[in-house]
Each structure stands twice: as structure tokens, then as C-alpha cells.
Design a protein around this motif. Structure first.
Motif, PDB file in Angstrom:
ATOM      1  N   ASP A 232       0.329  -1.712   0.095  1.00  0.00           N
ATOM      2  CA  ASP A 232       0.024  -0.031  -0.387  1.00  0.00           C
ATOM      3  C   ASP A 232       0.811   1.248  -0.106  1.00  0.00           C
ATOM      4  OD1 ASP A 232      -2.379  -1.313   0.128  1.00  0.00           O
ATOM      5  OD2 ASP A 232      -2.173  -2.145   2.181  1.00  0.00           O
TER       6      ASP A 232
ATOM      7  N   SER B 241       4.580  -1.219  -6.262  1.00  0.00           N
ATOM      8  CA  SER B 241       3.395  -0.678  -6.001  1.00  0.00           C
ATOM      9  C   SER B 241       2.554  -1.661  -5.471  1.00  0.00           C
ATOM     10  CB  SER B 241       2.846   0.180  -6.054  1.00  0.00           C
ATOM     11  OG  SER B 241       1.482   0.694  -6.390  1.00  0.00           O
TER      12      SER B 241
ATOM     13  N   ASP C  15      -0.617  -1.429  -5.554  1.00  0.00           N
ATOM     14  CA  ASP C  15      -2.533  -0.428  -6.238  1.00  0.00           C
ATOM     15  C   ASP C  15      -2.501  -0.905  -7.272  1.00  0.00           C
ATOM     16  OD1 ASP C  15      -4.641   0.792  -7.069  1.00  0.00           O
ATOM     17  OD2 ASP C  15      -3.339   3.017  -6.606  1.00  0.00           O
TER      18      ASP C  15
ATOM     19  N   ASP D 127      -4.517   0.143  -9.484  1.00  0.00           N
ATOM     20  CA  ASP D 127      -4.150   1.604 -11.006  1.00  0.00           C
ATOM     21  C   ASP D 127      -2.702   1.483 -12.086  1.00  0.00           C
ATOM     22  OD1 ASP D 127      -6.708   0.310 -11.038  1.00  0.00           O
ATOM     23  OD2 ASP D 127      -7.034   2.251  -9.571  1.00  0.00           O
TER      24      ASP D 127
ATOM     25  N   ALA E 217      -3.040   6.170   1.341  1.00  0.00           N
ATOM     26  CA  ALA E 217      -3.094   4.825   1.439  1.00  0.00           C
ATOM     27  C   ALA E 217      -4.840   5.403   2.478  1.00  0.00           C
ATOM     28  CB  ALA E 217      -2.861   3.474   2.375  1.00  0.00           C
TER      29      ALA E 217
ATOM     30  N   THR F 180      -9.500   9.071  -1.707  1.00  0.00           N
ATOM     31  CA  THR F 180      -8.867   8.281  -2.465  1.00  0.00           C
ATOM     32  C   THR F 180      -9.110   6.810  -1.735  1.00  0.00           C
ATOM     33  OG1 THR F 180      -6.401   7.141  -1.328  1.00  0.00           O
ATOM     34  CG2 THR F 180      -7.388   7.605   0.193  1.00  0.00           C
ATOM     35  N   HIS F 181      -8.542   5.643  -1.637  1.00  0.00           N
ATOM     36  CA  HIS F 181      -9.134   4.680  -1.913  1.00  0.00           C
ATOM     37  C   HIS F 181     -10.709   4.894  -1.685  1.00  0.00           C
ATOM     38  CE1 HIS F 181      -5.236   2.978  -3.749  1.00  0.00           C
ATOM     39  NE2 HIS F 181      -5.401   3.684  -2.205  1.00  0.00           N
TER      40      HIS F 181
END
Length: 394
Positions: free
Chosen positions: A132, A145, A147, A149, A192, A363-364
Motif C-alpha cells: 500500500d 506498488s 495498487d 491502478d 493509502a 482516496t480509496h
């Protein structure tokens, strides 16, 4: 907005506002509407928009010389390096421009130190990182990473990285082996969702790396330079890493300035021609950076972040019993707020706050981040928190 989107690559999805001017913690759009900036350029604007001291320093340097490249010396470079090293309690500085450049520089530094000083076999150096993480968007960095994306469709990736869960000291201990040259961590994971590690984690990583002859690299690009109520977030656990990676606020929101700061043993491994940057350490950057360092030496901004941060987190935690917020994390003037998913995505919530005059960033999931400039007044902070409460509990 339509014109900008027609001619720029769609790598961002900005909120529907077009900023025309800014002062302190406030910005004004092209139609004259004012907004309180509760993002501060991801900490790049710690000292606010158009800070008079920083603008004056930049203007004075603009009339003298702005760029020489490192092919020649200039009269602001030595002072900038010396004063930044002193602020960090270190010996040497390698200036760059962006945060990602500084992280890439730290990776190269750690590998070269591993081969030249630690004696790791050529091509075997490994760096341990945390899941993260967010350290930038270069090909090497997104390669470690977690992530999707950030990673999807950008491979093949650079080898030599081991990813372990953030905050898990046992996993870190298991991952560090004889070929490990560094542990690279954010003391608080910003992208994160402003994740603060468990108490004792950073101190444990410091002990582990010292015992095993491994560099501890602290990515303080977002967390450093006053944001958390201390000059560096590592200070909250009494930790001094081997290497600081700095950026964002170092340029005062005026120019991009970043740096890797460490000991002579570590940064002294470089020889001329092995690493560099045309714009890194340029006169304009150093002039602004010197003024940033002078402002930080007073301790005023760290103290503001600490006192206003207590107020910020107290009011945010008061939203949890309303059911609109499920968790609040962070330190100083930095918070990750998990909004109840029933109220919408983080993007939808950010758009509703925008309509009420607040600029925040999602963010997420349904998490939003708050990171106002350290110059924000308590009155403006309260105004923002009242708007947030009204929006979430409506």
C-alpha cells in the motif's frame, strides 16, 4: 475545464473547479468563488498559497540567476545543502526536483552503498518496501506498488524489491536477508489513507536495520517538514533513519525541490557522472529552499500543526458517533477520514464538499484526506469542520 480536458492526457480526474488565484489557505476560482484548500497540494503548500516570505525569496532570485546546471557552482547551493543537512542532523545532501526523482535517487544510493560498502554481490541487492506504499509513479516505483491502478499495463518491472505488509514487524524481519541493502518506508502512508503504523513499529524497523547492517530510508515527502507536528514524522517514535527522502514542502509551493539527505558514508559513494539532474539544486530552487529552512528553524509551523492537529482530530472523532464516519487516522494537520460507504464514494463526497466551499481529495473507497496548509487559522479550520459535519450528517 472543457478546453483543458480536450488537450491534456486523461491521467488525472480533477474536481470541477478552475483555480485562478490563492492566498494563505484560500483559493478563488475563475468565477470569483472562494474555497478553503484542505489539501495543500498533498503537503507541497504547507506554508500556504503565495506565502510572502517565499514569494519574496523567489522574486529576488529571479532578478539574479535561475539556472546554471551543476556544470558550474552557484552562490546559493552550498548554503542550501549545509542548512538542509543541519536540519536533518546529517552530513550530505543530493538535491533533485520531484519526489519521485528523490526516491529513485535513494534506490540508486542504497544499491551502490550495498555493493561498495556492505559487499553485496553484484546484481543481488534487494530493497524491502511496504504494501500500500506510494513513493511516486516512475516505472521502477510502480513496479513495487500494490495498487492495481498504478501497476496495470506498465510492466515489465525492475526486479530487486520485496513487499511486506505495512506495520508488520515480524514480516519485515523475515524479509531482511544478507542481500538486503535497505528498507524503504513512509512513516505514515499518505495515499493509502493516512495510515499510521502501530506504536513501536518504526522504532522496531530502526533496531532491525541497525542490527543487520541495512539502510533505513524514510520517505518523508508528504509527512515531513512540519505536517505531523514535528519536523519529521519519524520523530514521533524517536527514530532517526539513515536516509531522509524529502520533497513537496521543500519547494514552498513555488518550485519543485526534492532531496536525499544522509551521511557521508552513504552519499559519498557517488562519483562524478554517476547520477545527476539538469535542474536539481538550481539557484531558484535553493533560494526558495533556504527560506523554507529558515521558516522551519523557528519551530512555529511544527507547533501550529501539533496544536491545531489536536483540535482537528478531536472534532473529526466526534463524527464517529453520528454514524457518518467510521474511522479517523493521522497526526498533526493530516487526517484520513473513512466516511460511511452509505453516504457515497470518496469522489462523490469530495464533490459535495466542493459545492460547500471546501477542497479535499478522495482516496480509496469512501476515504477522504484532509491536509490544510499549516498557516490555516483556527477559525478557518472550524469553519471547514462545520461544513464537513453539515455535509456528512445532512
Amino acid at each position: 475545464m472543457a478546453t483543458a480536458e480536450a488537450h491534456s492526457a486523461p491521467n488525472y480526474h480533477p474536481l470541477p473547479v478552475v483555480v485562478a488565484s490563492g492566498e494563505g489557505a484560500w483559493v478563488t476560482d475563475v468565477e470569483g468563488r472562494r474555497y478553503l484548500d484542505m489539501l495543500a497540494g498533498y503537503s507541497a503548500l504547507n506554508f500556504g498559497h503565495g506565502n510572502p516570505r517565499l514569494i519574496a525569496a523567489a522574486k529576488a532570485q529571479l532578478d539574479r540567476v535561475t539556472l546554471t546546471s551543476r556544470a558550474f557552482h552557484h552562490d546559493r547551493f552550498a548554503a542550501f545543502c549545509a542548512e538542509l543537512a543541519e536540519l536533518c542532523g546529517m552530513e550530505m545532501v543530493l538535491p533533485m526536483n520531484t519526489g519521485a526523482e528523490a526516491v529513485e535517487t535513494a534506490v540508486k544510493t542504497a544499491r551502490k552503498w550495498g555493493y561498495k560498502v556492505k559487499g553485496v554481490p553484484d546484481g543481488k541487492a534487494r530493497i524491502v518496501v511496504a504494501a500500500d506504499n506510494f513513493h511516486g509513479r516512475t516505472t521502477t516505483i510502480v513496479g513495487f506498488s500494490t495498487d492495481p491502478d498504478a501497476r496495470a499495463d506498465f510492466g515489465p518491472f525492475t526486479p530487486g524489491f520485496t513487499v511486506v505488509p505495512y506495520g508488520d514487524l515480524a514480516a519485515m524481519e523475515a524479509a531482511v536477508d544478507r542481500d538486503t541493502v535497505a528498507v524503504l518506508l513512509e512513516p505514515i502512508q499518505g495515499e493509502a489513507g493516512v495510515l499510521v503504523p502501530p506504536p513501536g513499529y518504526l522504532a522496531g524497523v530502526r533496531r532491525l536495520t541497525a542490527e543487520r547492517g541495512v539502510l533505513f530510508i524514510a520517505d518523508e515527502i508528504q509527512s515531513g517538514l512540519g505536517r505531523t507536528g514535528r519536523t519529521f514524522a519519524c520523530e514521533h517514535e524517536g527514530v532517526v533513519p539513515d536516509v531522509y527522502v524529502l520533497g513537496k514542502a521543500l519547494g514552498g509551493g513555488v518550485v519543485p525541490v526534492s532531496a536525499v539527505v544522509s551521511s557521508r558514508e552513504v552519499l559519498g559513494v557517488f562519483r562524478p557522472g554517476e547520477h545527476g539532474s539538469t535542474f536539481g539544486g538550481n539557484p531558484l530552487a535553493c533560494a526558495v529552499g533556504l527560506e523554507v529552512l529558515a521558516m522551519l528553524r523557528t519551530g512555529e509551523y511544527q507547533a501550529r500543526a501539533a496544536s491545531l492537529g489536536e483540535h482537528l482530530h478531536g472534532r473529526l472523532r466526534s463524527l464517529i458517533p453520528t454514524g457518518s464516519v467510521t474511522a479517523v487516522r493521522g497526526r498533526g494537520l493530516w487526517a484520513g477520514v473513512d466516511v460511511s460507504p452509505a453516504l457515497g464514494t470518496g469522489r462523490a463526497i469530495s464533490e459535495r464538499l466542493l459545492a460547500g466551499g471546501l477542497l479535499v481529495k478522495d482516496t480509496h473507497g469512501s476515504t477522504i484526506r484532509l491536509a490544510p496548509p499549516l498557516v490555516i487559522t483556527e477559525e478557518d479550520l472550524d469553519w471547514a469542520l462545520t461544513r464537513l459535519r453539515e455535509t456528512l450528517t445532512a
